[in-house]
Design a protein around this motif. Structure first.
Motif, PDB file in Angstrom:
ATOM      1  N   ASP B 197      48.594  51.468  43.605  1.00 47.11           N
ATOM      2  CA  ASP B 197      49.974  50.983  43.528  1.00 47.11           C
ATOM      3  C   ASP B 197      50.038  49.846  42.512  1.00 47.11           C
ATOM      4  N   ASP B 198      51.261  49.462  42.130  1.00 50.05           N
ATOM      5  CA  ASP B 198      51.431  48.412  41.109  1.00 50.05           C
ATOM      6  C   ASP B 198      50.738  47.117  41.498  1.00 50.05           C
ATOM      7  N   ALA B 199      50.819  46.767  42.794  1.00 53.44           N
ATOM      8  CA  ALA B 199      50.218  45.508  43.228  1.00 53.44           C
ATOM      9  C   ALA B 199      48.701  45.564  43.065  1.00 53.44           C
ATOM     10  N   SER B 200      48.093  46.677  43.466  1.00 51.24           N
ATOM     11  CA  SER B 200      46.636  46.787  43.351  1.00 51.24           C
ATOM     12  C   SER B 200      46.206  46.718  41.895  1.00 51.24           C
ATOM     13  N   ARG B 201      46.952  47.399  41.044  1.00 51.33           N
ATOM     14  CA  ARG B 201      46.575  47.389  39.623  1.00 51.33           C
ATOM     15  C   ARG B 201      46.738  45.993  39.022  1.00 51.33           C
ATOM     16  N   ALA B 202      47.848  45.331  39.394  1.00 50.89           N
ATOM     17  CA  ALA B 202      48.059  43.972  38.878  1.00 50.89           C
ATOM     18  C   ALA B 202      46.974  43.038  39.404  1.00 50.89           C
ATOM     19  N   GLY B 203      46.546  43.244  40.645  1.00 53.44           N
ATOM     20  CA  GLY B 203      45.492  42.416  41.228  1.00 53.44           C
ATOM     21  C   GLY B 203      44.182  42.595  40.478  1.00 53.44           C
ATOM     22  N   ARG B 204      43.862  43.837  40.165  1.00 54.98           N
ATOM     23  CA  ARG B 204      42.616  44.081  39.420  1.00 54.98           C
ATOM     24  C   ARG B 204      42.688  43.418  38.046  1.00 54.98           C
ATOM     25  N   ALA B 205      43.865  43.494  37.422  1.00 55.76           N
ATOM     26  CA  ALA B 205      44.024  42.843  36.108  1.00 55.76           C
ATOM     27  C   ALA B 205      43.845  41.332  36.232  1.00 55.76           C
ATOM     28  N   SER B 206      44.370  40.754  37.333  1.00 58.60           N
ATOM     29  CA  SER B 206      44.222  39.306  37.525  1.00 58.60           C
ATOM     30  C   SER B 206      42.750  38.924  37.691  1.00 58.60           C
ATOM     31  N   PHE B 207      41.995  39.734  38.417  1.00 60.20           N
ATOM     32  CA  PHE B 207      40.561  39.446  38.574  1.00 60.20           C
ATOM     33  C   PHE B 207      39.838  39.518  37.230  1.00 60.20           C
ATOM     34  N   ARG B 208      40.214  40.519  36.418  1.00 64.91           N
ATOM     35  CA  ARG B 208      39.593  40.614  35.079  1.00 64.91           C
ATOM     36  C   ARG B 208      39.896  39.370  34.265  1.00 64.91           C
ATOM     37  N   LEU B 209      41.157  38.952  34.351  1.00 64.18           N
ATOM     38  CA  LEU B 209      41.578  37.790  33.565  1.00 64.18           C
ATOM     39  C   LEU B 209      40.838  36.523  34.013  1.00 64.18           C
ATOM     40  N   LEU B 210      40.709  36.363  35.329  1.00 63.87           N
ATOM     41  CA  LEU B 210      39.982  35.198  35.848  1.00 63.87           C
ATOM     42  C   LEU B 210      38.562  35.173  35.298  1.00 63.87           C
ATOM     43  N   ARG B 211      37.951  36.338  35.286  1.00 67.83           N
ATOM     44  CA  ARG B 211      36.572  36.442  34.801  1.00 67.83           C
ATOM     45  C   ARG B 211      36.505  36.070  33.316  1.00 67.83           C
ATOM     46  N   ASP B 212      37.444  36.639  32.550  1.00 71.72           N
ATOM     47  CA  ASP B 212      37.416  36.400  31.098  1.00 71.72           C
ATOM     48  C   ASP B 212      37.670  34.929  30.764  1.00 71.72           C
ATOM     49  N   LEU B 213      38.638  34.343  31.472  1.00 72.21           N
ATOM     50  CA  LEU B 213      38.958  32.946  31.157  1.00 72.21           C
ATOM     51  C   LEU B 213      37.844  32.010  31.591  1.00 72.21           C
ATOM     52  N   GLN B 214      37.141  32.398  32.647  1.00 74.00           N
ATOM     53  CA  GLN B 214      36.038  31.577  33.110  1.00 74.00           C
ATOM     54  C   GLN B 214      34.980  31.455  32.021  1.00 74.00           C
ATOM     55  N   LYS B 215      34.756  32.557  31.329  1.00 68.44           N
ATOM     56  CA  LYS B 215      33.744  32.560  30.266  1.00 68.44           C
ATOM     57  C   LYS B 215      34.112  31.591  29.152  1.00 68.44           C
ATOM     58  N   LEU B 216      35.408  31.380  28.993  1.00 72.01           N
ATOM     59  CA  LEU B 216      35.839  30.529  27.876  1.00 72.01           C
ATOM     60  C   LEU B 216      35.666  29.057  28.169  1.00 72.01           C
ATOM     61  N   SER B 217      35.563  28.717  29.417  1.00 68.88           N
ATOM     62  CA  SER B 217      35.522  27.318  29.853  1.00 68.88           C
ATOM     63  C   SER B 217      36.523  26.473  29.080  1.00 68.88           C
ATOM     64  N   LEU B 218      37.776  26.885  29.192  1.00 69.90           N
ATOM     65  CA  LEU B 218      38.845  26.155  28.509  1.00 69.90           C
ATOM     66  C   LEU B 218      39.014  24.769  29.100  1.00 69.90           C
ATOM     67  N   GLY B 219      39.396  23.865  28.266  1.00 70.64           N
ATOM     68  CA  GLY B 219      39.754  22.548  28.780  1.00 70.64           C
ATOM     69  C   GLY B 219      38.557  21.665  29.057  1.00 70.64           C
ATOM     70  N   GLY B 220      37.383  22.206  28.971  1.00 70.35           N
ATOM     71  CA  GLY B 220      36.196  21.415  29.235  1.00 70.35           C
ATOM     72  C   GLY B 220      35.635  20.843  27.955  1.00 70.35           C
ATOM     73  N   SER B 221      34.632  21.532  27.438  1.00 67.34           N
ATOM     74  CA  SER B 221      33.910  21.013  26.285  1.00 67.34           C
ATOM     75  C   SER B 221      34.771  20.958  25.019  1.00 67.34           C
ATOM     76  N   ARG B 222      35.754  21.853  24.950  1.00 66.12           N
ATOM     77  CA  ARG B 222      36.489  21.937  23.692  1.00 66.12           C
ATOM     78  C   ARG B 222      37.714  21.035  23.707  1.00 66.12           C
ATOM     79  N   ALA B 223      37.467  19.770  23.757  1.00 66.91           N
ATOM     80  CA  ALA B 223      38.580  18.828  23.763  1.00 66.91           C
ATOM     81  C   ALA B 223      39.357  18.937  22.452  1.00 66.91           C
ATOM     82  N   SER B 224      40.649  18.764  22.546  1.00 64.05           N
ATOM     83  CA  SER B 224      41.474  18.835  21.354  1.00 64.05           C
ATOM     84  C   SER B 224      41.156  17.656  20.441  1.00 64.05           C
TER      85      SER B 224
END
Lengths: 524, 393
Positions: B197-224
């Motif tokens: 269903d749409d919710a399950s698919r959106a949930g899986r996409a959110s988990f993928r996104l969480l994983r991908d963004l985690q790898k980037l470690s945004l906001g930490g080492s890469r200070a503006s």
């Protein structure tokens, strides 16, 4: 932070066990207050297209413990009829005592309006505008932030605790339909007054709602009609409200009206304004004949003769509320809210017919929709918007809350009440909200881990008779309570692994959080 | 091209089929931005008569008020002063009397049309940026080819592959109570793995996104860098975006929102606040990205402009043509492009609107082909024959 120990858990549990035998449903859907329901919980699954489940999820912000059993007994159609007559339902005392604590909610209109104007005149943008418009000045008090917050709290409290559930959903529907963004600069207080007006007519005639909105000081400021003045030299009337009145409030954008119609409506509404701080009733609606364009107008082919004054605007509202495009536009929107994102065309046509025949009487319109086969028996699903998600979780868990701790969560999901800037109102299709799952998971975890401020969940009291039951069995009961039907055995076995054999109940908060956060609970 | 800072991470996506071009940033100025106020044509003598109060204090050279002259005919409102240096550096260009064929003057209709990149917003369902990502086959598998710094994907990215709405790139985290972990997250993932269903698919996409963004470690080492972003959503979102760009996550197009340009009432003070934020945010973005600007093109556009004459509330109503801003290392800046239609009664349209003399798609098509290296303009802007203005190098 409050944590329930295993001992406390068992203690409450034993109490609930005793209470569970007081099952009862006397024909009225007596929505309970915030105390734990004393009704028997369902021991059988309910199908997602069962009319009982359907009415509980669409005519209310979701079932409370015991509601499924109750509505099974009284019948879904009886619930519809009960909810269509909110004036006959006694309000829950628990709600009234909570609302009574919100000071700004209960200000008399005069005081509220005065405070609004006082504050508005101190707002930086407004101050600059005031200089330009040569508005009268006044002392500059602090921003009355509590007004906005208390109204948002009230919205949540009513959604969670009111027994007039359908009425609350309709108030929200109209609040979205006639959206006002109180932070546009100058109508924080006035939205509270606006809300009372919508509340009064939410289940009444569309014409009354339309007029309430057209003369609402908050709306007059939000869409600038307060400054809509007849043409003077090159400066023409302000078309902002006139355009949204046709496009968003009545006919819909594809109804075939022209820019000329918009401009003529704007002319007809010149002078519909509110009183300034120096007048007798500051912030109250007033018709200013010196600002009104008194020439003849032609709107949608109808001639409004010259010299009618305020009657021009009244006739516009008559014309628009009786227009077949309005009947169809509003009916489609209602069907989208209550039935499906893309509602069946035949149903929309029948509801629109009821709209025309009843002269826009919401009770007749809603009754036609709710008693329809498409509503009661269709396969249609609605994805809960964040407000519905959050409130439904509080209801099914019998949570106790003051509402204020919940607002940041709604904000993180983009659905803080009365906080939507555009005149088109909060969207009502799944595609606009599917991205909000992550903040929903965070909320579910925080709620069941007792980390949501001023909000508690009596986890333990939700169970029927946990003693001696296996973790999988307890998990089955909890999932049936939250989802209407138990999770499949395979998933129950997986979830059961979260508990330890010595203390199976310790995992109850996690199980409940998973049910709330999981995909099934996102659907109404 | 200047040598770019380069960094190898697991999320760098090397082009395979077609070359990846610039990164395109579209700033949507929502509500109908008044091009006659932001970039006033002071050389057109009609303006003061049409706007007796609004053209005071900045918009009229006669009343001075600090208006910045750009080329003897057009000016820049003083509240946009930070942009002047970019204009003089030839990094910033303006296209005036620009817009779409939509004349509904409805925000929603006009936005649909301009974001879908067609003549009639109801004729297609996808956005022009979506069609660009679909037709430009770079072979990238980055989940962040298209990003909108907003709650919901806007029309312009409807149906776009590998694209997401990211309300806050640096705050997208899921942190259940530590004592529940990792079993809790694993169980939740299991619940979302079962159905389609749409919710399950959106949930899986959110988990993928969480994983991908985690790898980037945004906001930490890469200070503006010490780029001076102003307070507010626009500055915050551009700062997040600069971080995503520097993190080399495979970003190709981004959309940033700026609301509130619908100034029916008391326009001057309202626009003052908005222009100040816009000018300072864009300047900070350019400073923040530094050399990266060689590979970044920014377009700031609105669904329509505003009526030539002011209304009775010292505001302006919905109009038609407006100004469009272009910014980037590959923009031939320091010029105002487009043919000026004139503000005389005969020159305005029947409603009293500034007519569009440059369809916005001419400008966008050029950027898509020359800067984004996409050769399939017929797919990005169907049934449209673009004529390049040579706004890019």
């Amino acid at each position: 932070m409050r944590q329930i120990t295993r001992r406390q858990f068992h203690h409450v549990l034993t109490g609930a066990l005793g209470a569970a035998s007081f099952a009862g449903c006397d024909g009225m859907w007596r929505l309970s207050g915030p105390t734990v329901s004393k009704r028997r919980l369902s021991s059988t699954d309910i199908a997602e297209n069962d009319p009982v489940w359907r009415v509980l999820n669409r005519l209310s912000y979701g079932p409370r413990p015991g509601d499924v059993e109750c509505v099974r007994e009284m019948g879904p159609e009886a619930l519809i009829d009960e909810q269509l007559a909110p004036q006959l339902i006694d309000e829950a005392p628990a709600l009234e005592s909570r609302l009574a604590r919100l000071e700004t909610l209960n200000l008399d209109p005069e005081t509220a309006r005065e405070r609004e104007l006082d504050w508005a005149l101190g707002n930086p943008v407004y101050l600059a505008a005031q200089k330009l418009l040569q508005l009268p000045g006044s002392p500059v008090p602090d921003e009355p932030a509590a007004t906005a917050t208390e109204l948002q709290q009230a919205c949540l409290l009513r959604a969670v605790y009111s027994r007039r559930q359908l009425n609350e959903i309709m108030v929200q529907f109209w609040s979205d339909h006639f959206n006002v963004y109180p932070r546009k600069g100058d109508c924080l207080w006035l939205k509270t007054i606006d809300d009372r007006q919508l509340r009064q007519h939410a289940m009444g005639k569309f014409r009354d709602l339309l007029r309430a909105s057209a003369t609402s000081p908050a709306m007059l400021l939000y869409l600038d009609n307060s400054e809509n003045v007849r043409r003077m030299g090159d400066a023409g009337p302000n078309e902002n409200y006139a355009r949204e009145l046709l496009e968003l409030h009545t006919l819909g954008v594809s109804a075939g009206y022209t820019l000329k119609d918009v401009q003529e409506v704007a002319r007809a509404l010149t002078g519909w304004s509110l009183q300034s701080a120096t007048e007798l009733h500051p912030g109250e609606f007033v018709f200013r004949s010196d600002r009104h364009d008194d020439g003849q107008k032609v709107v949608l082919g109808r001639i409004l003769p010259a010299g009618q004054g305020q009657a021009d605007g009244e006739q516009i509202l008559d014309l628009l509320s009786k227009h077949p495009s309005t009947a169809e536009f509003i009916s489609r929107k209602l069907c989208r809210r209550f039935v499906a994102d893309t509602p069946p065309e035949r149903l929309v046509a029948r509801v629109a017919q009821a709209f025309r025949e009843s002269d826009g009487d919401m009770r007749a319109v809603l009754s036609t929709m709710f008693h329809s086969r498409e509503f009661l028996h269709g396969e249609n699903q609605k994805f809960k918007r964040p407000l519905e998600f959050l409130v439904s979780s509080l209801r099914i868990l019998d949570a106790e809350t003051t509402g204020s701790g919940l607002l940041p969560y709604l904000e993180s999901m983009g659905h803080r009440p009365f906080n939507y800037p555009g005149p088109d109102g909060v969207p009502d299709r799944a595609e606009s909200w599917l991205h909000t799952l992550k903040p929903r998971w965070s909320f579910a975890a925080d709620l069941l881990d007792s980390r949501v401020p001023e909000t508690t969940v009596p986890h333990a009291a939700l169970l029927d008779s946990p003693e001696g039951q296996s973790p999988a069995e307890i998990c089955r009961q909890l999932s049936r309570l939250v989802l209407g039907r138990a999770l499949p055995d395979e998933q129950l076995r997986t979830l059961a692994q979260l508990s330890t054999p010595s203390a199976p109940l310790d995992a109850a908060p996690e199980w409940l959080a998973l049910c709330i956060a999981g995909p099934q609970f996102q659907w109404q | 091209m200047t040598a770019l800072p380069s960094r190898s991470t697991s999320l760098v996506f090397r082009p395979e089929a077609e070359p990846a071009g610039d990164i395109l940033v579209v700033v949507m100025l929502r509500g109908g931005m008044d091009g006659l106020h932001t970039v006033p044509p002071h050389g057109d003598g009609q303006l003061p008569a049409l706007r007796p109060t609004l053209s005071q204090g900045g918009a009229s050279p006669a009343r001075a008020g600090g208006m910045i002259d750009l080329d003897g005919f057009y000016g820049l409102h003083p509240d946009l002063a930070p942009l002047e240096r970019l204009y003089r550096d030839r990094t910033l260009a303006v296209v005036h009397a620009c817009g779409s064929p939509d004349r509904s003057m409805s925000h929603f209709e006009a936005a649909k049309t301009i974001e879908r990149g067609v003549s009639d917003g109801n004729s297609v369902g996808s956005g022009w940026l979506s069609r660009h990502l679909i037709s430009h086959r770079t072979g990238s598998t980055s989940p962040l080819r298209g990003v909108s710094l907003s709650q919901v994907l806007p029309y312009v990215l409807t149906g776009a592959p590998n694209s997401i709405a990211l309300p806050s790139a640096s705050r997208f985290r899921f942190e259940p109570p530590p004592r529940w972990e990792p079993a809790f997250t694993r169980s939740l993932q299991a619940l979302y793995a079962v159905h389609d269903d749409d919710a399950s698919r959106a949930g899986r996409a959110s988990f993928r996104l969480l994983r991908d963004l985690q790898k980037l470690s945004l906001g930490g080492s890469r200070a503006s860098t010490n780029a001076d972003y102003p307070e507010g959503a626009l500055g915050r979102n551009l700062r997040d975006l600069a971080q995503l760009i520097r993190a080399e996550v495979g970003l190709e197009v981004a959309v940033v929102e700026s609301g509130g340009w619908d100034t029916h009432l008391a326009q001057a003070p309202q626009l003052s606040v908005l222009m100040t934020a816009l000018g300072r945010s864009l300047t900070a973005f350019v400073a923040d990205l530094g050399e990266w600007m060689q590979r970044v093109t920014v377009v700031a556009m609105s669904e329509f402009g505003r009526r030539a004459c002011e209304n009775s509330a010292r505001g302006t109503d919905h109009g038609w043509a407006t100004a469009l801003f272009l910014l980037g290392g590959s923009i031939r800046g320091g010029r105002v492009y487009g043919r000026w239609p004139g503000l005389g009664r005969e020159q305005l349209d029947a409603t009293g609107n500034l007519p569009v003399t440059t369809d916005y798609r001419h400008v966008l098509a050029e950027i898509v082909e020359r800067r984004l290296k996409n050769r399939h303009l017929d797919q990005v802007f169907p049934r449209f024959t673009p004529q390049f203005l040579d706004v890019t190098t």
